[in-house]
Design an enzyme around this catalytic site. Structure first.
Site, PDB file in Angstrom:
ATOM      1  N   ASN A 108      12.783   9.401  32.696  1.00 59.90           N
ATOM      2  CA  ASN A 108      12.462   9.291  31.267  1.00 59.90           C
ATOM      3  C   ASN A 108      11.105   8.626  31.092  1.00 59.90           C
ATOM      4  O   ASN A 108      10.704   7.770  31.879  1.00 59.90           O
ATOM      5  CB  ASN A 108      13.575   8.547  30.511  1.00 59.90           C
ATOM      6  CG  ASN A 108      13.322   7.053  30.416  1.00 59.90           C
ATOM      7  OD1 ASN A 108      12.565   6.591  29.556  1.00 59.90           O
ATOM      8  ND2 ASN A 108      13.935   6.291  31.328  1.00 59.90           N
ATOM      9  N   SER A 171       9.609  -1.900  31.827  1.00 61.39           N
ATOM     10  CA  SER A 171       9.566  -0.471  31.508  1.00 61.39           C
ATOM     11  C   SER A 171       8.253   0.114  31.998  1.00 61.39           C
ATOM     12  O   SER A 171       7.183  -0.441  31.727  1.00 61.39           O
ATOM     13  CB  SER A 171       9.681  -0.240  30.005  1.00 61.39           C
ATOM     14  OG  SER A 171       9.331   1.104  29.730  1.00 61.39           O
ATOM     15  N   ASN A 173       6.933   2.770  30.938  1.00 59.88           N
ATOM     16  CA  ASN A 173       6.435   3.744  29.968  1.00 59.88           C
ATOM     17  C   ASN A 173       5.599   3.156  28.841  1.00 59.88           C
ATOM     18  O   ASN A 173       5.220   3.859  27.914  1.00 59.88           O
ATOM     19  CB  ASN A 173       7.618   4.534  29.398  1.00 59.88           C
ATOM     20  CG  ASN A 173       8.367   5.265  30.503  1.00 59.88           C
ATOM     21  OD1 ASN A 173       7.744   5.918  31.340  1.00 59.88           O
ATOM     22  ND2 ASN A 173       9.681   5.118  30.541  1.00 59.88           N
ATOM     23  N   ASN A 238      15.106  -2.220  36.449  1.00 53.08           N
ATOM     24  CA  ASN A 238      14.771  -1.100  35.561  1.00 53.08           C
ATOM     25  C   ASN A 238      14.565   0.168  36.415  1.00 53.08           C
ATOM     26  O   ASN A 238      14.893   0.180  37.595  1.00 53.08           O
ATOM     27  CB  ASN A 238      13.502  -1.457  34.783  1.00 53.08           C
ATOM     28  CG  ASN A 238      13.515  -0.900  33.369  1.00 53.08           C
ATOM     29  OD1 ASN A 238      13.800   0.291  33.185  1.00 53.08           O
ATOM     30  ND2 ASN A 238      13.226  -1.729  32.383  1.00 53.08           N
TER      31      ASN A 238
END
Ligand code: FMN
Length: 351
Positions: A108, A171, A173, A238
Site C-alpha cells: 500500500n 509509514s 508513504n 510497520n
C-alpha cells in the site's frame, strides 16, 4: 450471507473499494460476532490495562475510528484506529493498494488518507464509556511545516479519548516521515508528546511504532530513548520498503509498504532485537505477517506482550481471529504454560 461468500464477492472489487464496503457493512452492524468468552490463559495486563486476549487489530484498517466496536465484537482483544492526522487529507493518487495474492501480501501507498482529528474525536467521544481497549495511532500531515507540532496537536486532541496513543513515525508513504526515527528527532518528538501529556494531566500510555527497515544503530538509539524517556511501549513493525526476492506477484514492483506473510520474518527479527536492546523492560507489540496461532505465539516468544494483524484478515476473513485465539491457547497448553505472559521473550536472545 456466509463469511466465505461475502469474502469472495469482495474480491470482485479493487482492494480499496472492497475495504470501503467492508467498513460500511461493519458500521451497519453486519459484522460477525464472537460471543464466547476468551480462554482465561490469554488475558494480559499491559500499561495498566487488562487485555482479554493479546490479538489486536493493527492501524490502517479503521483509519477514521468508524468501527472500533464492531471490530472488538469479532473477538479481538484490542483495536488501534488511525493513522489520524490533525487535518483531513486525501492521500496519494489511486490505485494505491495492491494485493499480492500469490505471496499472501499487500503493498500500500495510501499516504495517511483520513478525515482528520476532529472527525475521529467526535466518533471516539461518542463511544466513551463502552468497554474494550481502543488505541489511536497519530501522524503528521504531509504538508505540515513542523511535523512534531502535528503529533503534539493530534495527541492533545485525541489522547483523552483513547486507551493508548501510538506515535507512528514509520509509514513509508509520507516522504521524510521515517527521519523522525533518527535519534535527535525522536528524542524531541517523544519529549514534546510526553510534556503535552503531563501538562494536560492525561494518563494515556504512549507507544512508538517503528519500521522493519532499521539498521543496528537506529534500533539501538530507539531502544535507548524508550528506556530513558520512559516510553510505555514500542510497536514492531510497520510495513517494509524492502522486496524479498521470493515475491512472485507482478505487483511486487509497486512502490509502497509491503505487509503480510513476507514481512513475518524481518519484523520478528526487529522485535527480537528490540526485546534484547530494551532488556525486556519496555513492553513490545509484535506486528507483521501474522496469519495463525503459531505465528502469534512466535511473536510472543520473540518478546511481544501482545500482537496485531491486518493483512491476513483481508485474505482469511473475520473467522481467523477465533482460530488464532484457539490455536494460541493450544500452543500454551502444549508447552505447559499457564498464561500467555509466561511465554513473553522465551525465544529472545539473552541480554
Ligand atoms: C492497507 C494498509 C494500510 C495501513 N495503514 C496504516 C496506518 O495508517 N498506520 C499505521 O501505523 N500502519 C498502517 N498499516 C500497517 C499495519 O498497521 C501493519 O503494521 C502492517 O500491515 C503489518 O501487519 P500485517 O502484515 O498483519 O498487515 C497499514 C497496512 C495496510 C496493509
Amino acid at each position: 450471507m456466509s463469511g466465505a461468500i461475502a469474502l469472495r464477492l469482495l474480491r470482485l472489487f479493487d482492494a480499496e473499494t472492497a475495504h470501503r464496503l467492508t467498513i460500511r457493512a461493519l458500521a451497519c452492524g453486519l459484522g460477525p460476532r464472537d460471543k464466547r468468552a476468551d480462554p482465561p490463559e490469554l488475558a494480559v495486563e499491559l500499561f495498566g490495562l487488562r487485555f482479554p486476549n493479546p490479538i489486536g487489530l493493527a492501524a490502517g484498517f479503521d483509519k477514521n475510528a468508524e468501527v472500533p466496536d464492531a471490530m472488538l465484537a469479532l473477538g479481538l482483544g484490542f483495536v488501534e484506529v488511525g493513522t489520524v492526522t490533525p487535518r483531513p487529507q486525501s492521500g496519494n493518487p489511486k490505485p494505491r493498494i495492491f494485493r499480492l495474492e500469490e505471496d499472501r501480501a499487500v503493498i500500500n501507498r495510501l499516504g495517511f488518507n483520513n478525515e482528520g482529528m476532529e472527525r475521529a474525536a467526535i466518533r471516539l467521544r461518542y463511544r466513551q464509556g463502552r468497554p474494550g481497549i481502543v488505541g489511536v495511532n497519530i501522524g503528521a500531515n504531509k504538508d505540515a511545516s513542523d511535523r512534531i507540532s502535528d503529533y503534539v496537536a493530534a495527541f492533545r486532541r485525541l489522547a483523552g479519548l483513547a486507551s493508548y496513543v501510538t506515535i507512528n513515525i514509520s509509514s513509508p508513504n509520507t516522504p521524510g516521515l521515517r527521519g523522525l526515527q533518527d535519534r535527535e528527532n525522536l528524542e524531541e518528538l517523544v519529549r514534546r508528546v510526553l510534556d503535552a501529556r503531563g501538562e494536560a494531566g492525561l494518563r494515556a500510555p504512549v507507544l512508538v511504532k517503528v519500521a522493519p527497515d532499521l539498521d543496528a544503530e537506529a534500533r539501538a538509539a530507539i531502544a535507548e530513548i524508550a528506556l530513558t524517556e520512559a516510553i510505555d511501549g514500542l510497536i514492531a513493525t510497520n510495513t517494509t520498503v524492502s522486496r524479498p526476492s521470493t515475491l512472485k506477484s507482478k505487483h511486487a514492483v509497486q512502490a509502497g509498504g509491503l505487509s503480510g506473510k513476507p514481512l513475518f520474518a524481518p519484523s520478528t527479527e526487529v522485535l527480537k532485537d528490540l526485546y534484547r536492546l530494551t532488556r525486556g523492560k519496555t513492553p513490545l507489540i509484535g506486528v507483521g505477517g501474522i496469519s495463525s496461532g503459531a505465528d502469534a505465539y512466535a511473536k510472543i516468544r520473540a518478546g511481544a506482550s501482545a500482537v496485531q494483524l491486518y493483512t491476513a484478515l483481508a485474505y482469511d476473513g473475520a473467522r481467523l481471529v477465533r482460530t488464532i485465539k484457539h490455536d494460541l491457547a493450544e500452543c500454551l497448553r502444549k508447552d505447559g504454560l499457564r498464561n500467555v505472559m509466561d511465554a513473553i521473550g522465551k525465544d529472545a536472545v539473552p541480554y
